[in-house]
Design an enzyme around this catalytic site. Structure first.
Site, PDB file in Angstrom:
ATOM      1  N   TYR A 128       1.365  28.756  66.339  1.00  0.00           N
ATOM      2  CA  TYR A 128       1.760  29.338  65.402  1.00  0.00           C
ATOM      3  C   TYR A 128       3.552  29.350  65.155  1.00  0.00           C
ATOM      4  CZ  TYR A 128       5.353  33.678  64.658  1.00  0.00           C
ATOM      5  OH  TYR A 128       6.240  34.476  64.671  1.00  0.00           O
TER       6      TYR A 128
ATOM      7  N   LYS B 293       4.798  27.946  61.927  1.00  0.00           N
ATOM      8  CA  LYS B 293       6.057  28.782  60.594  1.00  0.00           C
ATOM      9  C   LYS B 293       7.241  27.735  60.405  1.00  0.00           C
ATOM     10  CE  LYS B 293       6.378  32.541  59.918  1.00  0.00           C
ATOM     11  NZ  LYS B 293       6.334  33.639  59.328  1.00  0.00           N
TER      12      LYS B 293
ATOM     13  N   ALA C 211       1.705  36.770  57.646  1.00  0.00           N
ATOM     14  CA  ALA C 211       1.263  35.634  58.485  1.00  0.00           C
ATOM     15  C   ALA C 211       0.315  35.656  59.257  1.00  0.00           C
ATOM     16  CB  ALA C 211       2.467  35.146  59.157  1.00  0.00           C
TER      17      ALA C 211
ATOM     18  N   THR D 258      10.827  33.273  62.400  1.00  0.00           N
ATOM     19  CA  THR D 258      11.361  33.506  63.709  1.00  0.00           C
ATOM     20  C   THR D 258      12.139  32.608  64.188  1.00  0.00           C
ATOM     21  OG1 THR D 258       9.590  33.519  65.834  1.00  0.00           O
ATOM     22  CG2 THR D 258       9.099  31.982  63.654  1.00  0.00           C
ATOM     23  N   ASP D 259      12.821  32.776  65.036  1.00  0.00           N
ATOM     24  CA  ASP D 259      13.129  32.055  66.105  1.00  0.00           C
ATOM     25  C   ASP D 259      12.565  31.312  66.906  1.00  0.00           C
ATOM     26  OD1 ASP D 259      11.927  33.614  68.159  1.00  0.00           O
ATOM     27  OD2 ASP D 259      14.194  34.471  68.954  1.00  0.00           O
ATOM     28  N   GLU D 260      11.209  31.258  67.538  1.00  0.00           N
ATOM     29  CA  GLU D 260      10.459  30.159  68.116  1.00  0.00           C
ATOM     30  C   GLU D 260      10.473  28.629  67.065  1.00  0.00           C
ATOM     31  OE1 GLU D 260       7.073  32.111  69.245  1.00  0.00           O
ATOM     32  OE2 GLU D 260       8.095  33.952  70.363  1.00  0.00           O
TER      33      GLU D 260
HETATM   34  P1  NAD Z   1       2.122  41.221  61.791  1.00  0.00           P
HETATM   35  O1  NAD Z   1       0.655  40.558  62.428  1.00  0.00           O
HETATM   36  O2  NAD Z   1       2.814  42.973  62.603  1.00  0.00           O
HETATM   37  O3  NAD Z   1       1.459  41.717  60.193  1.00  0.00           O
HETATM   38  C1  NAD Z   1       1.323  40.698  59.527  1.00  0.00           C
HETATM   39  C2  NAD Z   1       1.046  40.992  57.696  1.00  0.00           C
HETATM   40  O4  NAD Z   1       0.351  39.883  56.954  1.00  0.00           O
HETATM   41  C3  NAD Z   1      -0.261  42.331  58.448  1.00  0.00           C
HETATM   42  O5  NAD Z   1      -0.208  42.954  57.829  1.00  0.00           O
HETATM   43  C4  NAD Z   1      -1.984  41.091  57.378  1.00  0.00           C
HETATM   44  O6  NAD Z   1      -2.777  41.897  57.365  1.00  0.00           O
HETATM   45  C5  NAD Z   1      -0.870  39.936  56.789  1.00  0.00           C
HETATM   46  N1  NAD Z   1      -1.885  38.900  56.893  1.00  0.00           N
HETATM   47  C6  NAD Z   1      -2.327  38.172  57.508  1.00  0.00           C
HETATM   48  N2  NAD Z   1      -2.426  37.317  57.008  1.00  0.00           N
HETATM   49  C7  NAD Z   1      -2.746  37.481  56.153  1.00  0.00           C
HETATM   50  C8  NAD Z   1      -3.346  36.543  54.211  1.00  0.00           C
HETATM   51  N3  NAD Z   1      -3.902  35.338  54.267  1.00  0.00           N
HETATM   52  N4  NAD Z   1      -2.601  37.319  53.535  1.00  0.00           N
HETATM   53  C9  NAD Z   1      -2.359  38.448  53.372  1.00  0.00           C
HETATM   54  N5  NAD Z   1      -2.146  38.849  54.046  1.00  0.00           N
HETATM   55  C10 NAD Z   1      -1.904  38.440  54.992  1.00  0.00           C
HETATM   56  O7  NAD Z   1       3.273  40.620  62.223  1.00  0.00           O
HETATM   57  P2  NAD Z   1       5.213  40.650  61.953  1.00  0.00           P
HETATM   58  O8  NAD Z   1       5.940  41.166  64.050  1.00  0.00           O
HETATM   59  O9  NAD Z   1       4.872  42.567  61.353  1.00  0.00           O
HETATM   60  O10 NAD Z   1       5.788  39.962  61.668  1.00  0.00           O
HETATM   61  C11 NAD Z   1       5.903  39.647  60.034  1.00  0.00           C
HETATM   62  C12 NAD Z   1       6.837  38.342  59.917  1.00  0.00           C
HETATM   63  O11 NAD Z   1       8.194  38.550  60.637  1.00  0.00           O
HETATM   64  C13 NAD Z   1       6.036  37.217  59.871  1.00  0.00           C
HETATM   65  O12 NAD Z   1       6.667  35.987  58.894  1.00  0.00           O
HETATM   66  C14 NAD Z   1       6.589  36.244  61.433  1.00  0.00           C
HETATM   67  O13 NAD Z   1       5.891  35.264  61.699  1.00  0.00           O
HETATM   68  C15 NAD Z   1       7.867  37.242  61.259  1.00  0.00           C
HETATM   69  N6  NAD Z   1       8.407  37.671  62.639  1.00  0.00           N
HETATM   70  C16 NAD Z   1       8.162  38.508  63.325  1.00  0.00           C
HETATM   71  C17 NAD Z   1       8.991  38.874  64.526  1.00  0.00           C
HETATM   72  C18 NAD Z   1       8.482  39.541  65.485  1.00  0.00           C
HETATM   73  O14 NAD Z   1       8.980  40.050  66.743  1.00  0.00           O
HETATM   74  N7  NAD Z   1       7.083  40.107  65.236  1.00  0.00           N
HETATM   75  C19 NAD Z   1       9.949  37.859  64.938  1.00  0.00           C
HETATM   76  C20 NAD Z   1      10.650  37.535  64.140  1.00  0.00           C
HETATM   77  C21 NAD Z   1       9.739  36.967  63.391  1.00  0.00           C
HETATM   78  O1  DAU Z   2      10.386  35.467  69.074  1.00  0.00           O
HETATM   79  C1  DAU Z   2      10.127  35.677  67.983  1.00  0.00           C
HETATM   80  C2  DAU Z   2       8.540  36.100  67.683  1.00  0.00           C
HETATM   81  O2  DAU Z   2       8.118  37.288  69.218  1.00  0.00           O
HETATM   82  C3  DAU Z   2       7.668  36.429  66.528  1.00  0.00           C
HETATM   83  O3  DAU Z   2       8.123  35.458  66.395  1.00  0.00           O
HETATM   84  C4  DAU Z   2       6.582  36.590  66.860  1.00  0.00           C
HETATM   85  O4  DAU Z   2       5.898  36.831  66.012  1.00  0.00           O
HETATM   86  C5  DAU Z   2       5.785  37.529  68.293  1.00  0.00           C
HETATM   87  O5  DAU Z   2       4.525  38.137  68.625  1.00  0.00           O
HETATM   88  C6  DAU Z   2       6.751  37.575  69.194  1.00  0.00           C
HETATM   89  O6  DAU Z   2       6.593  36.938  70.371  1.00  0.00           O
HETATM   90  P1  DAU Z   2       6.090  36.757  71.950  1.00  0.00           P
HETATM   91  O7  DAU Z   2       5.584  35.785  71.922  1.00  0.00           O
HETATM   92  O8  DAU Z   2       7.841  36.476  72.373  1.00  0.00           O
HETATM   93  O9  DAU Z   2       5.722  37.832  71.584  1.00  0.00           O
HETATM   94  P2  DAU Z   2       5.425  38.843  73.235  1.00  0.00           P
HETATM   95  O10 DAU Z   2       4.552  40.320  72.221  1.00  0.00           O
HETATM   96  O11 DAU Z   2       3.381  38.689  72.441  1.00  0.00           O
HETATM   97  O12 DAU Z   2       5.402  38.034  74.262  1.00  0.00           O
HETATM   98  C7  DAU Z   2       6.935  38.834  74.743  1.00  0.00           C
HETATM   99  C8  DAU Z   2       7.180  37.364  75.981  1.00  0.00           C
HETATM  100  O13 DAU Z   2       6.177  39.383  77.071  1.00  0.00           O
HETATM  101  C9  DAU Z   2       6.328  36.861  76.268  1.00  0.00           C
HETATM  102  O14 DAU Z   2       7.152  35.654  76.907  1.00  0.00           O
HETATM  103  C10 DAU Z   2       5.137  36.887  76.774  1.00  0.00           C
HETATM  104  C11 DAU Z   2       5.078  37.810  77.293  1.00  0.00           C
HETATM  105  N1  DAU Z   2       3.824  38.634  77.727  1.00  0.00           N
HETATM  106  C12 DAU Z   2       3.249  38.413  76.171  1.00  0.00           C
HETATM  107  C13 DAU Z   2       2.134  39.506  76.345  1.00  0.00           C
HETATM  108  C14 DAU Z   2       0.962  40.148  75.385  1.00  0.00           C
HETATM  109  C15 DAU Z   2       3.441  39.460  79.159  1.00  0.00           C
HETATM  110  O15 DAU Z   2       4.044  38.657  80.043  1.00  0.00           O
HETATM  111  N2  DAU Z   2       2.274  39.725  79.047  1.00  0.00           N
HETATM  112  C16 DAU Z   2       1.881  40.230  77.826  1.00  0.00           C
HETATM  113  O16 DAU Z   2       0.715  40.973  77.806  1.00  0.00           O
END
Ligand code: NAD
Ligand code: DAU
Length: 350
Positions: free
Chosen positions: A156, A160, A84, A131-133
């Site tokens: 985003y 999702k 994603a 995601t919970d979002e």
């Molecule tokens: P990330 O951005 O670290 O990794 C995403 C991966 O997907 C990367 O390796 C990227 O190269 C690959 N990718 C992107 N576009 C692609 C495409 N078109 N074809 C093939 N591969 C592609 O993301 P993450 O934080 O590891 O999240 C992974 C999954 O979990 C996502 O679906 C995200 O929505 C979900 N998620 C993330 C969080 C979080 O806190 N990071 C929380 C809940 C759910």
């Molecule tokens: O809740 C799950 C989600 O959590 C996933 O689905 C997303 O892929 C993941 O990126 C994450 O989303 P958030 O937007 O919550 O994460 P982020 O780390 O970007 O931001 C966390 C919080 O911090 C949010 O309230 C925004 C704030 N923030 C973020 C950045 C990058 C700041 O205050 N300063 C910053 O520089």
């Protein structure tokens, strides 16, 4: 031997899921499909890349023909779909990329499963990681449950939410075995330093300003990434078809409080006087449409599948900081862009 396609396995969470499955299930062959966008880093998987039950395919899930060919060749038994575009701020500047990968890419995978698994849907499984979002924002109280209505606010989360709907539609319409999980914010090793925690660690280390959006009052519910990977394992193996599970840590933190905790840990680890790193905190313009609060009720997962988070946040954050300080090469390769040459060095011509 079961063949499992894991998409997005070179990313943050995907690499932890790939490592867990390759290591714990030698009876499975894990195919990691990843486009290697800026967020994909094969150096996340150096410890398992030579395992006989692991292979990597560089491919783009928005390319339906490529995905179909792969399904035909490989005859997958299951898909665990994590690929994603994942960063909310990037979705605000370029929503289309999120529609392409998160919506069209997911539908391409579903179409390939529908076509190639026909007559065999009961034997196969499509696991969609979400995601919970998708549930939108909470006020001061309450929690997201599996029955909370969808109310996404950012491009985003809208993309999702749309992908979740398509996954359920393919279950209801064609009978494909699907499961979905919606998880809260993850933290841990190999997290790309555009997200709050790794960005702040990197900036504090380099004596750079730590940007806090708005007044830092937004609340996120943080979960150790390896606990997420374990939840995915449990749900993948035990959930009934068509089920959804919320995954979360019961661990809500105001951004500003989290950053202060992180600054304290960094002061200790870097040998700085107490309060030194906190001087780097800089309040900046708020994120557009910034969701106030997320909090996950994971009772269903705990009761039905016996999963509970394993790590307290303070301990997990301490371990995370140590990982970044001990893996300077990983961090400097990511910040310099060197990591993008890893595929050519290790895989080209294999
Ligand atoms: P990330 O951005 O670290 O990794 C995403 C991966 O997907 C990367 O390796 C990227 O190269 C690959 N990718 C992107 N576009 C692609 C495409 N078109 N074809 C093939 N591969 C592609 O993301 P993450 O934080 O590891 O999240 C992974 C999954 O979990 C996502 O679906 C995200 O929505 C979900 N998620 C993330 C969080 C979080 O806190 N990071 C929380 C809940 C759910
Ligand atoms: O809740 C799950 C989600 O959590 C996933 O689905 C997303 O892929 C993941 O990126 C994450 O989303 P958030 O937007 O919550 O994460 P982020 O780390 O970007 O931001 C966390 C919080 O911090 C949010 O309230 C925004 C704030 N923030 C973020 C950045 C990058 C700041 O205050 N300063 C910053 O520089």
């Amino acid at each position: 031997m079961k063949k499992i396609l894991i998409t997005g396995g070179a990313g943050f969470i995907g690499s932890h899921v790939v490592r867990r499955f390759v290591t714990n299930y030698p009876q499975y062959h894990i195919v990691n499909l990843d486009k290697l966008t800026y967020a994909g880093n094969l150096a996340n998987l150096t410890d398992i890349e030579d395992q006989p039950n692991y292979s990597f395919v560089k491919a783009d899930i928005t390319d339906a023909a490529e995905i179909n060919t792969l399904f035909k060749q490989e005859n997958f038994d299951a898909v665990i779909h994590l690929a994603a575009e994942s960063h909310v701020d990037r979705s605000i500047t370029d929503p289309t990329a999120f529609v392409m990968t998160n919506v069209i890419g997911t539908v391409n995978l579903l179409n390939a499963a529908r076509e190639h698994w026909k007559g065999n849907y009961g034997e196969k499984r499509f696991y969609h990681v979400s995601t919970d979002e998708v549930y939108g924002a909470l006020g001061e109280t309450g929690m997201f449950t599996e029955t909370t209505g969808y109310d996404p606010h950012s491009p985003y989360s809208a993309s999702k939410a749309s992908s979740d709907h398509f996954v359920r539609a393919y279950h209801d319409t064609y009978g494909i075995d699907v499961v979905i999980s919606n998880c809260s914010n993850n933290y841990g090793s190999h997290h790309f330093p555009e997200k709050l925690i790794p960005l702040a660690i990197n900036n504090i280390k380099n004596n750079q300003p730590v940007p806090v959006y708005g007044k830092g009052e937004n609340i996120r519910d943080w979960l150790w990434v390896e606990d997420h990977a374990r939840a995915i394992d449990v749900i993948f193996h035990q959930a009934k078809s068509g089920q959804t599970y919320n995954i979360g840590g019961h661990n809500e933190w105001k951004n500003i409080d989290l950053i202060h905790l992180l600054c304290d840990i960094m002061d200790k680890k870097l040998g700085r006087p107490a309060g030194e790193s906190a001087k780097l905190i800089t309040f900046v313009t708020d994120r557009a449409g910034h969701d106030l609060r997320y909090a996950i009720d994971s009772t269903k997962l705990q009761k039905e599948l016996d999963w509970v988070p394993s790590l307290q946040f303070e301990e997990g954050l301490d371990k995370t900081v140590s990982w970044y300080l001990e893996n300077e090469a990983w961090l400097s390769d990511v910040t310099s862009g060197n990591y993008q040459a890893y595929y050519d060095k290790q895989y080209e011509g294999r």
